[in-house]
Design a protein around this motif. Structure first.
Motif, PDB file in Angstrom:
ATOM      1  N   ALA A 138     -41.529  -2.775  40.681  1.00 48.54           N
ATOM      2  CA  ALA A 138     -41.073  -1.717  41.588  1.00 48.54           C
ATOM      3  C   ALA A 138     -39.595  -1.406  41.363  1.00 48.54           C
ATOM      4  O   ALA A 138     -39.185  -0.234  41.369  1.00 48.54           O
ATOM      5  CB  ALA A 138     -41.319  -2.132  43.038  1.00 48.54           C
ATOM      6  N   LYS A 139     -38.796  -2.434  41.136  1.00 45.75           N
ATOM      7  CA  LYS A 139     -37.359  -2.236  40.924  1.00 45.75           C
ATOM      8  C   LYS A 139     -37.097  -1.428  39.650  1.00 45.75           C
ATOM      9  O   LYS A 139     -36.309  -0.480  39.649  1.00 45.75           O
ATOM     10  CB  LYS A 139     -36.665  -3.594  40.853  1.00 45.75           C
ATOM     11  N   VAL A 140     -37.779  -1.786  38.560  1.00 43.91           N
ATOM     12  CA  VAL A 140     -37.561  -1.088  37.291  1.00 43.91           C
ATOM     13  C   VAL A 140     -38.101   0.333  37.363  1.00 43.91           C
ATOM     14  O   VAL A 140     -37.454   1.293  36.915  1.00 43.91           O
ATOM     15  CB  VAL A 140     -38.218  -1.872  36.138  1.00 43.91           C
ATOM     16  N   GLN A 141     -39.304   0.496  37.927  1.00 48.01           N
ATOM     17  CA  GLN A 141     -39.902   1.832  38.012  1.00 48.01           C
ATOM     18  C   GLN A 141     -39.017   2.766  38.839  1.00 48.01           C
ATOM     19  O   GLN A 141     -38.765   3.919  38.435  1.00 48.01           O
ATOM     20  CB  GLN A 141     -41.305   1.738  38.632  1.00 48.01           C
ATOM     21  N   GLU A 142     -38.538   2.299  39.980  1.00 45.37           N
ATOM     22  CA  GLU A 142     -37.703   3.142  40.831  1.00 45.37           C
ATOM     23  C   GLU A 142     -36.353   3.439  40.180  1.00 45.37           C
ATOM     24  O   GLU A 142     -35.780   4.522  40.383  1.00 45.37           O
ATOM     25  CB  GLU A 142     -37.518   2.474  42.191  1.00 45.37           C
ATOM     26  N   GLY A 143     -35.858   2.493  39.386  1.00 40.97           N
ATOM     27  CA  GLY A 143     -34.598   2.739  38.695  1.00 40.97           C
ATOM     28  C   GLY A 143     -34.730   3.773  37.594  1.00 40.97           C
ATOM     29  O   GLY A 143     -33.908   4.683  37.467  1.00 40.97           O
ATOM     30  N   VAL A 144     -35.788   3.663  36.789  1.00 42.42           N
ATOM     31  CA  VAL A 144     -35.990   4.615  35.697  1.00 42.42           C
ATOM     32  C   VAL A 144     -36.368   5.987  36.242  1.00 42.42           C
ATOM     33  O   VAL A 144     -35.967   7.016  35.682  1.00 42.42           O
ATOM     34  CB  VAL A 144     -37.072   4.090  34.730  1.00 42.42           C
ATOM     35  N   ARG A 145     -37.101   6.017  37.349  1.00 44.24           N
ATOM     36  CA  ARG A 145     -37.508   7.299  37.928  1.00 44.24           C
ATOM     37  C   ARG A 145     -36.318   8.121  38.414  1.00 44.24           C
ATOM     38  O   ARG A 145     -36.427   9.338  38.618  1.00 44.24           O
ATOM     39  CB  ARG A 145     -38.482   7.068  39.093  1.00 44.24           C
ATOM     40  N   LYS A 146     -35.162   7.501  38.543  1.00 38.67           N
ATOM     41  CA  LYS A 146     -33.965   8.222  38.975  1.00 38.67           C
ATOM     42  C   LYS A 146     -33.484   9.221  37.924  1.00 38.67           C
ATOM     43  O   LYS A 146     -32.580  10.011  38.191  1.00 38.67           O
ATOM     44  CB  LYS A 146     -32.839   7.234  39.292  1.00 38.67           C
ATOM     45  N   ASP A 147     -34.081   9.209  36.732  1.00 37.26           N
ATOM     46  CA  ASP A 147     -33.690  10.187  35.711  1.00 37.26           C
ATOM     47  C   ASP A 147     -33.793  11.609  36.240  1.00 37.26           C
ATOM     48  O   ASP A 147     -32.894  12.431  36.033  1.00 37.26           O
ATOM     49  CB  ASP A 147     -34.579  10.044  34.471  1.00 37.26           C
ATOM     50  N   VAL A 148     -34.882  11.925  36.929  1.00 40.24           N
ATOM     51  CA  VAL A 148     -35.071  13.285  37.415  1.00 40.24           C
ATOM     52  C   VAL A 148     -34.127  13.572  38.576  1.00 40.24           C
ATOM     53  O   VAL A 148     -33.634  14.703  38.718  1.00 40.24           O
ATOM     54  CB  VAL A 148     -36.543  13.525  37.803  1.00 40.24           C
ATOM     55  N   GLU A 149     -33.824  12.575  39.399  1.00 38.89           N
ATOM     56  CA  GLU A 149     -32.861  12.779  40.475  1.00 38.89           C
ATOM     57  C   GLU A 149     -31.477  13.042  39.913  1.00 38.89           C
ATOM     58  O   GLU A 149     -30.734  13.901  40.420  1.00 38.89           O
ATOM     59  CB  GLU A 149     -32.838  11.539  41.390  1.00 38.89           C
ATOM     60  N   ARG A 150     -31.115  12.321  38.860  1.00 37.22           N
ATOM     61  CA  ARG A 150     -29.830  12.550  38.212  1.00 37.22           C
ATOM     62  C   ARG A 150     -29.789  13.937  37.587  1.00 37.22           C
ATOM     63  O   ARG A 150     -28.756  14.620  37.621  1.00 37.22           O
ATOM     64  CB  ARG A 150     -29.582  11.485  37.149  1.00 37.22           C
ATOM     65  N   ALA A 151     -30.892  14.367  37.004  1.00 37.84           N
ATOM     66  CA  ALA A 151     -30.943  15.704  36.406  1.00 37.84           C
ATOM     67  C   ALA A 151     -30.721  16.781  37.469  1.00 37.84           C
ATOM     68  O   ALA A 151     -29.978  17.751  37.244  1.00 37.84           O
ATOM     69  CB  ALA A 151     -32.287  15.920  35.703  1.00 37.84           C
ATOM     70  N   PHE A 152     -31.347  16.623  38.641  1.00 40.02           N
ATOM     71  CA  PHE A 152     -31.121  17.569  39.734  1.00 40.02           C
ATOM     72  C   PHE A 152     -29.651  17.561  40.156  1.00 40.02           C
ATOM     73  O   PHE A 152     -29.055  18.614  40.409  1.00 40.02           O
ATOM     74  CB  PHE A 152     -32.003  17.221  40.934  1.00 40.02           C
ATOM     75  N   GLY A 153     -29.079  16.367  40.254  1.00 33.17           N
ATOM     76  CA  GLY A 153     -27.683  16.259  40.674  1.00 33.17           C
ATOM     77  C   GLY A 153     -26.733  16.929  39.693  1.00 33.17           C
ATOM     78  O   GLY A 153     -25.804  17.641  40.095  1.00 33.17           O
ATOM     79  N   VAL A 154     -26.952  16.706  38.395  1.00 37.29           N
ATOM     80  CA  VAL A 154     -26.094  17.316  37.380  1.00 37.29           C
ATOM     81  C   VAL A 154     -26.298  18.830  37.350  1.00 37.29           C
ATOM     82  O   VAL A 154     -25.334  19.600  37.212  1.00 37.29           O
ATOM     83  CB  VAL A 154     -26.366  16.691  36.001  1.00 37.29           C
ATOM     84  N   LEU A 155     -27.532  19.289  37.486  1.00 33.45           N
ATOM     85  CA  LEU A 155     -27.809  20.724  37.518  1.00 33.45           C
ATOM     86  C   LEU A 155     -27.047  21.392  38.657  1.00 33.45           C
ATOM     87  O   LEU A 155     -26.423  22.450  38.473  1.00 33.45           O
ATOM     88  CB  LEU A 155     -29.315  20.957  37.674  1.00 33.45           C
ATOM     89  N   GLN A 156     -27.069  20.775  39.835  1.00 31.37           N
ATOM     90  CA  GLN A 156     -26.370  21.345  40.982  1.00 31.37           C
ATOM     91  C   GLN A 156     -24.860  21.219  40.849  1.00 31.37           C
ATOM     92  O   GLN A 156     -24.113  22.066  41.352  1.00 31.37           O
ATOM     93  CB  GLN A 156     -26.851  20.663  42.259  1.00 31.37           C
ATOM     94  N   ALA A 157     -24.386  20.163  40.189  1.00 28.43           N
ATOM     95  CA  ALA A 157     -22.951  20.018  39.988  1.00 28.43           C
ATOM     96  C   ALA A 157     -22.424  21.042  38.990  1.00 28.43           C
ATOM     97  O   ALA A 157     -21.312  21.553  39.145  1.00 28.43           O
ATOM     98  CB  ALA A 157     -22.636  18.602  39.501  1.00 28.43           C
ATOM     99  N   ARG A 158     -23.216  21.342  37.978  1.00 30.54           N
ATOM    100  CA  ARG A 158     -22.791  22.331  36.983  1.00 30.54           C
ATOM    101  C   ARG A 158     -22.845  23.744  37.540  1.00 30.54           C
ATOM    102  O   ARG A 158     -21.981  24.572  37.239  1.00 30.54           O
ATOM    103  CB  ARG A 158     -23.693  22.238  35.743  1.00 30.54           C
ATOM    104  N   PHE A 159     -23.855  24.035  38.329  1.00 35.58           N
ATOM    105  CA  PHE A 159     -24.050  25.388  38.837  1.00 35.58           C
ATOM    106  C   PHE A 159     -24.148  25.321  40.360  1.00 35.58           C
ATOM    107  O   PHE A 159     -25.231  25.110  40.915  1.00 35.58           O
ATOM    108  CB  PHE A 159     -25.294  26.015  38.219  1.00 35.58           C
ATOM    109  N   ALA A 160     -23.008  25.512  41.005  1.00 40.33           N
ATOM    110  CA  ALA A 160     -22.952  25.372  42.462  1.00 40.33           C
ATOM    111  C   ALA A 160     -23.828  26.385  43.176  1.00 40.33           C
ATOM    112  O   ALA A 160     -24.191  26.184  44.332  1.00 40.33           O
ATOM    113  CB  ALA A 160     -21.507  25.512  42.940  1.00 40.33           C
TER     114      ALA A 160
END
Length: 440
Positions: free
Chosen positions: A322-344
């Motif tokens: 569960a720890k590894v799966q939830e950590g790796v799954r954060k890739d898409v959350e990070r992508a959303f965060g970077v997308l919103q940071a680049r384009f406010a």
């Protein structure tokens, strides 16, 4: 003289009557006739010209913006040799390198005549493609109103909004096939090479949804688009990899839906069910699988193509999984965060009124997000992003497919939704991760 007036204005009965009545009222001298008739003609011509007016609204302030000087100022600031502001400041303010920016300018100008500098009705040259793209990207990057750019790009608010809409549409038209494509065989092999050392062989990415609040949603649609948060929203479904590249983008469904409802309308598995997806085979814990999967959170269905975490996990293996799966799954959350940071603009509330414009804005941001990742990729290998057109099975074609193909389509759908394979794959990955990391 009276006949001349009547012939000249025979298309306007009111004006003809006015001149005739005046002519019959009294006898006037030739000089009086001339001056009074001239005054009447001038007044009538003024009224007629006013009725046919199609230019600027009378009384509105006319601003001589000097677009030529504005373009020279932009060139001196960022594109001269040397420029006033460095490449580092350009990257910070425009979210991309100067080279990529100029590539986008050249591409949209070649694609859409709107961006080509042309003279107006009085022969004055309009804004350049550089000025229009400069303003559009600054609007996306900082979520600023169009009229706030007037001092820099020398473009009025209405024209800047028009240029902005042309820009996001041109970006989608020109770059979507290259930067918003489904994974090719080469892409799939590269994803396998990235994810296998992380403990997830066969993983194609992580899937999740993001909501974009729609401030100017029409009143009649608010009930349909509300539900997830306070106020109406629109949903972006995306699949992202470790390098934050967004491999799948599906945007536009109302915010009253959840991730499962979005998935049921999504074209995510379209290439798989049509038999045009790249072949994939991998081994986990001694078992062979022939279909890639995505890491997902708990709301998604227990399908063979999803690997979810384990809630309230107990035991070392389950806790570690569960720890590894939830950590790796954060890739898409990070992508959303970077997308919103680049384009406010896609982080703040959407202020446009129609869904088509919002779709182009979000899709253009995803495309440019991928372009920036590709441009700044720290690798020595050049990947071929071009792919030949492949068959996509559309809903209206289902009934026209021959029986063997339809049976294959239904068979693949059954394999995708196989809960038994889902549980087996999860358990195999649990053992694999424990053997890879947990037993140390």
């Amino acid at each position: 003289m009276g006949v001349f007036y009547m012939d000249f204005y025979d298309d306007d009965d009111d004006d003809d009557d006015l001149i005739t009545d005046w002519w019959d009222q009294e006898e006037l001298s030739d000089d009086d006739d001339y001056y009074i008739a001239a005054a009447l003609l001038t007044d009538i011509e003024h009224k007629r010209t006013k009725r046919k007016h199609h230019g600027s609204v009378p009384g509105r302030e006319i601003i001589h913006r000097d677009r030529f000087a504005g373009n020279l100022r932009i060139v001196a600031d960022y594109f001269a040799d040397p420029p006033i502001y460095s490449a580092k400041l350009f990257r910070r303010r425009f979210r991309m390198s100067r080279e990529l920016f100029l590539r986008i300018v050249a591409s949209v100008e070649a694609h859409d005549d709107y961006f080509r500098q042309r003279p107006n009705a009085v022969g004055l040259l309009g804004a350049t493609a550089l000025q229009k793209v400069y303003g559009a990207i600054r609007m996306l990057a900082y979520d600023i109103p169009a009229d706030s750019l007037d001092e820099v790009v020398r473009i009025s608010e209405s024209t800047m909004i028009e240029a902005f809409k042309h820009f996001v549409k041109a970006v989608v038209d020109v770059f979507a096939d290259q930067y918003l494509r489904a994974p090719t065989a080469e892409d799939t092999a590269r994803l396998m090479a990235i994810n296998t050392p992380r403990g997830f062989p066969g993983m194609l990415g992580c899937i999740d949804c993001m909501h974009w609040r729609w401030k100017n949603c029409p009143t009649g649609w608010k009930g349909q688009y509300s539900g997830h948060v306070d106020g109406p929203t629109m949903i972006l479904e995306a699949v992202a990899s470790k390098d934050l590249w967004i491999w799948h983008s599906f945007f536009g469904l109302p915010g009253s839906l959840n991730d499962i409802n979005v998935l049921q309308r999504s074209p995510l598995f379209q290439r798989l069910t049509s038999g045009t997806a790249p072949e994939l085979e991998f081994m986990v814990n001694g078992n062979k699988y022939t279909m890639g999967y995505y890491l997902a959170d708990g709301i998604y269905l227990s399908w063979a193509t999803f690997v979810k975490t384990i809630s309230n996990s107990q035991g070392n293996k389950r806790i570690h999984y569960a720890k590894v799966q939830e950590g790796v799954r954060k890739d898409v959350e990070r992508a959303f965060g970077v997308l919103q940071a680049r384009f406010a603009m896609v982080r703040g509330p959407a202020r446009f009124w129609d869904t088509e414009t919002l779709w182009y804005i979000m899709t253009a941001c995803v495309i440019m997000h991928n372009m920036i990742i590709d441009n700044e990729r720290d690798e020595n290998v050049d990947f071929d992003y071009d792919q030949e057109d492949s068959e996509v099975l559309r809903k209206e074609e289902y009934q026209r497919r021959n029986k063997p193909v339809l049976e294959k389509f239904l068979k693949i759908h059954k394999e995708i939704e196989d809960r038994r394979v889902h549980e087996q794959l999860r358990d195999d990955l649990m053992e694999h991760l424990w053997a890879l990391h947990g037993a140390r």
